[in-house]
Design an enzyme around this catalytic site. Structure first.
Site, PDB file in Angstrom:
ATOM      1  N   ASP A  12     -15.517  45.541 -25.557  1.00  0.00           N
ATOM      2  CA  ASP A  12     -15.151  45.695 -26.975  1.00  0.00           C
ATOM      3  C   ASP A  12     -13.643  45.687 -27.206  1.00  0.00           C
ATOM      4  O   ASP A  12     -13.146  46.334 -28.116  1.00  0.00           O
ATOM      5  CB  ASP A  12     -15.747  46.992 -27.565  1.00  0.00           C
ATOM      6  CG  ASP A  12     -17.232  47.085 -27.329  1.00  0.00           C
ATOM      7  OD1 ASP A  12     -17.909  46.072 -27.535  1.00  0.00           O
ATOM      8  OD2 ASP A  12     -17.710  48.167 -26.931  1.00  0.00           O
ATOM      9  N   HIS A  40     -20.145  40.118 -29.418  1.00  0.00           N
ATOM     10  CA  HIS A  40     -18.780  39.853 -29.850  1.00  0.00           C
ATOM     11  C   HIS A  40     -18.827  39.761 -31.363  1.00  0.00           C
ATOM     12  O   HIS A  40     -19.707  39.118 -31.907  1.00  0.00           O
ATOM     13  CB  HIS A  40     -18.332  38.467 -29.397  1.00  0.00           C
ATOM     14  CG  HIS A  40     -18.061  38.374 -27.945  1.00  0.00           C
ATOM     15  ND1 HIS A  40     -17.298  39.276 -27.263  1.00  0.00           N
ATOM     16  CD2 HIS A  40     -18.431  37.451 -27.053  1.00  0.00           C
ATOM     17  CE1 HIS A  40     -17.211  38.895 -26.004  1.00  0.00           C
ATOM     18  NE2 HIS A  40     -17.907  37.798 -25.847  1.00  0.00           N
ATOM     19  N   THR A 301     -24.127  45.201 -31.041  1.00  0.00           N
ATOM     20  CA  THR A 301     -25.542  44.935 -30.782  1.00  0.00           C
ATOM     21  C   THR A 301     -26.413  46.095 -31.229  1.00  0.00           C
ATOM     22  O   THR A 301     -27.468  45.922 -31.815  1.00  0.00           O
ATOM     23  CB  THR A 301     -25.775  44.682 -29.276  1.00  0.00           C
ATOM     24  OG1 THR A 301     -24.937  43.617 -28.870  1.00  0.00           O
ATOM     25  CG2 THR A 301     -27.223  44.311 -28.980  1.00  0.00           C
ATOM     26  N   THR A 302     -25.945  47.314 -30.949  1.00  0.00           N
ATOM     27  CA  THR A 302     -26.816  48.477 -31.129  1.00  0.00           C
ATOM     28  C   THR A 302     -26.454  49.331 -32.344  1.00  0.00           C
ATOM     29  O   THR A 302     -27.250  50.154 -32.775  1.00  0.00           O
ATOM     30  CB  THR A 302     -26.696  49.395 -29.894  1.00  0.00           C
ATOM     31  OG1 THR A 302     -25.317  49.750 -29.758  1.00  0.00           O
ATOM     32  CG2 THR A 302     -27.159  48.701 -28.635  1.00  0.00           C
TER      33      THR A 302
HETATM   34  P1  GDP Z   1     -15.442  42.015 -27.735  1.00  0.00           P
HETATM   35  O1  GDP Z   1     -16.812  42.358 -27.258  1.00  0.00           O
HETATM   36  O2  GDP Z   1     -14.397  42.260 -26.686  1.00  0.00           O
HETATM   37  O3  GDP Z   1     -15.336  40.680 -28.337  1.00  0.00           O
HETATM   38  O4  GDP Z   1     -15.076  43.037 -28.877  1.00  0.00           O
HETATM   39  P2  GDP Z   1     -15.921  43.432 -30.188  1.00  0.00           P
HETATM   40  O5  GDP Z   1     -16.138  42.245 -30.996  1.00  0.00           O
HETATM   41  O6  GDP Z   1     -17.086  44.258 -29.856  1.00  0.00           O
HETATM   42  O7  GDP Z   1     -14.918  44.476 -30.847  1.00  0.00           O
HETATM   43  C1  GDP Z   1     -13.732  44.166 -31.330  1.00  0.00           C
HETATM   44  C2  GDP Z   1     -13.723  44.520 -32.819  1.00  0.00           C
HETATM   45  O8  GDP Z   1     -12.422  44.538 -33.251  1.00  0.00           O
HETATM   46  C3  GDP Z   1     -14.421  43.506 -33.687  1.00  0.00           C
HETATM   47  O9  GDP Z   1     -15.003  44.164 -34.768  1.00  0.00           O
HETATM   48  C4  GDP Z   1     -13.296  42.590 -34.128  1.00  0.00           C
HETATM   49  O10 GDP Z   1     -13.537  41.952 -35.370  1.00  0.00           O
HETATM   50  C5  GDP Z   1     -12.190  43.555 -34.249  1.00  0.00           C
HETATM   51  N1  GDP Z   1     -10.860  43.054 -33.955  1.00  0.00           N
HETATM   52  C6  GDP Z   1     -10.444  42.192 -32.984  1.00  0.00           C
HETATM   53  N2  GDP Z   1      -9.099  42.103 -33.009  1.00  0.00           N
HETATM   54  C7  GDP Z   1      -8.668  42.928 -33.996  1.00  0.00           C
HETATM   55  C8  GDP Z   1      -7.384  43.300 -34.472  1.00  0.00           C
HETATM   56  O11 GDP Z   1      -6.346  42.881 -33.981  1.00  0.00           O
HETATM   57  N3  GDP Z   1      -7.351  44.214 -35.499  1.00  0.00           N
HETATM   58  C9  GDP Z   1      -8.460  44.745 -36.054  1.00  0.00           C
HETATM   59  N4  GDP Z   1      -8.335  45.620 -37.035  1.00  0.00           N
HETATM   60  N5  GDP Z   1      -9.699  44.431 -35.608  1.00  0.00           N
HETATM   61  C10 GDP Z   1      -9.786  43.536 -34.597  1.00  0.00           C
END
Ligand code: GDP
Length: 429
Positions: A12, A40, A301-302
């Site tokens: 995440d 993601h 996911t959850t």
């Molecule tokens: P991943 O599994 O590593 O892709 O990460 P996730 O998608 O689960 O979690 C990352 C969360 O942070 C998501 O809701 C993204 O939209 C959000 N996100 C990613 N980069 C940034 C950022 O620079 N700023 C903010 N506020 N949210 C971000």
């Protein structure tokens, strides 16, 4: 040229956004490990998407999206994801699935739930997607490879053999209904028809693509600390989360991986149980959780609330080292704009000895965080495009962390959108 996007921590970290962004200049994007147990989140012009199996390149017309042999392939879930793209008007992406990928079987999902139930309070906090039973079977050599769907004799014989074994466990260990062989075979025939249009000899496809000079992006799931060898065993996932495994899970030579972008979030978060030294609790944690990510720190996911904590330099330095990091993408920095002061974990105190080396799990359980507090910047940094335009305290935070982890932070993400990215020169590169 092959590039990898991987996580330094518990997952995440924002890999989806970074992959989606880097996919603009890639011809092929590949998932090489893991399954539909983590997601993601991607936000772009088509809307907001939670991808679980498809690579984050599916939104571009020019990329081929590949599900590599290392993935735990859940065919019905993949079909749902493809459908959801269509429903949200994303042009049909080009998708290939390795003929050597193995399939998550309906009984894997059941066994996952039954085992968590049997373990009760001592469970691993599984997402119950069947991932651990899937990988156990793969390495016990009773998994089902996509290619086997196309050989009726092999398939029938294997269904017979596997059901015999599984039904003994179901009856005597879990006291649950047995698997019906015919029903399972029928399901596999449906899987065969669903997956057939996508099946491909992926390693050969990639060999050709690399010879033609194509750019390939490997997309990792979760992060170093969830790796079964180098992570916080046993609270890990069941397939390797390291960039090195990208070579195996996609079927390419290891020396082709030239750039390894390790994604580190500006604070920490983790889903499920396991050691988490810089974790915070109470109101302080609630505030960070609600403000975190783009919609709060809740699992894609959850929907489970994620555990949160301060940035952990010890874990991240280790996480970057095991990935073989060439670049760090430092994400979700904008979220910290509300804090007067920002604590950072710079060492672990284990029985009175302070270390900056990430230890094995038994020692980790005794570690207490050594915190250093940095001044906050108290403003919204979203929309800033140039590194020099970031507030001084914000730049100091980035530079302090870069020095602690010892890997170059060349990208800073200050918002969830593709365009929310600041490139920077690093002294370490
Ligand atoms: P991943 O599994 O590593 O892709 O990460 P996730 O998608 O689960 O979690 C990352 C969360 O942070 C998501 O809701 C993204 O939209 C959000 N996100 C990613 N980069 C940034 C950022 O620079 N700023 C903010 N506020 N949210 C971000």
């Amino acid at each position: 040229m092959v590039k990898a996007v991987v996580g330094a921590n518990w997952g995440d970290e924002g890999k989806g956004k970074i992959t989606d962004m880097m996919a603009e200049n890639a011809d092929i994007v590949i998932r090489f490990q893991g399954g539909a147990n983590a997601g993601h989140t991607i936000i772009n012009d088509y809307g907001r998407f939670a991808l679980h199996t498809l690579p984050s390149g599916v939104f571009y017309g020019h990329t081929t999206s590949i599900i590599g042999n290392g993935v735990a392939l859940d065919i019905p879930k993949l079909m749902n994801e493809i459908r959801s793209l269509k429903d949200q008007n994303v042009p049909t992406p080009k998708i290939l699935v390795s003929d050597r990928a193995q399939m998550v079987m309906p009984y894997h999902v059941l066994f996952d739930a039954y085992e968590e139930e049997r373990l009760g309070g001592k469970s691993f906090g599984s997402t119950k997607s069947g991932i651990a039973p899937f990988y156990s079977d793969k390495y016990s050599k009773i998994g089902f490879q996509v290619s086997e769907l196309f050989d009726e004799e092999v398939l029938k014989d294997k269904v017979d053999r596997v059901c015999e074994l599984k039904n003994i466990l179901l009856e005597h260990l879990y006291h649950k209904p047995a698997i019906d062989k015919q029903e399972l075979l029928d399901t596999l025939h449906q899987y065969r028809d669903m997956i057939e249009p996508y099946v491909c000899d992926v390693s050969s496809f990639l060999d050709k693509a690399l010879k033609e000079g194509k750019t390939v992006l490997l997309e990792g799931q979760l992060g170093t600390l969830k790796d079964p060898d180098h992570g916080i065993y046993p609270m890990v996932t069941s397939s390797s989360t390291l960039a090195a495994y990208g070579a195996i899970g996609a079927g390419i030579p290891p020396y082709e991986i030239k750039q390894i972008v390790t994604v580190c979030k500006a604070y920490s978060s983790a889903v499920g149980a396991g050691e988490f030294v810089s974790e915070i609790f109470g109101d302080e944690a609630n505030e960070l959780r609600v403000r975190g990510g783009d919609k709060g720190e809740f699992g894609a996911t959850t929907g489970r609330p994620r555990r949160v904590g301060w940035f952990d330099c010890v874990a991240s330095k280790y996480g970057c080292r095991l990935q073989g990091t060439t670049d760090v993408a430092f994400t979700v920095l904008d979220v910290l704009g509300y804090l007067d002061e920002i604590p950072v974990c710079v060492g672990y105190d284990i029985d009175g000895d302070v270390t900056t080396e990430f230890p094995v799990t038994t020692k980790l359980a005794k570690a207490k965080p050594v915190l250093k507090t940095l001044p906050g910047w108290k403003c919204d940094i979203k929309g800033i495009k140039k590194y020099e335009d970031l507030p001084e305290n914000c730049r100091n935070y980035i530079e302090f962390i870069e020095e602690q982890i010892g890997y170059p932070i060349t990208m800073v993400s200050n918002g969830p959108k593709r365009s929310d990215i600041i490139y920077r020169e690093s002294k370490l590169k």
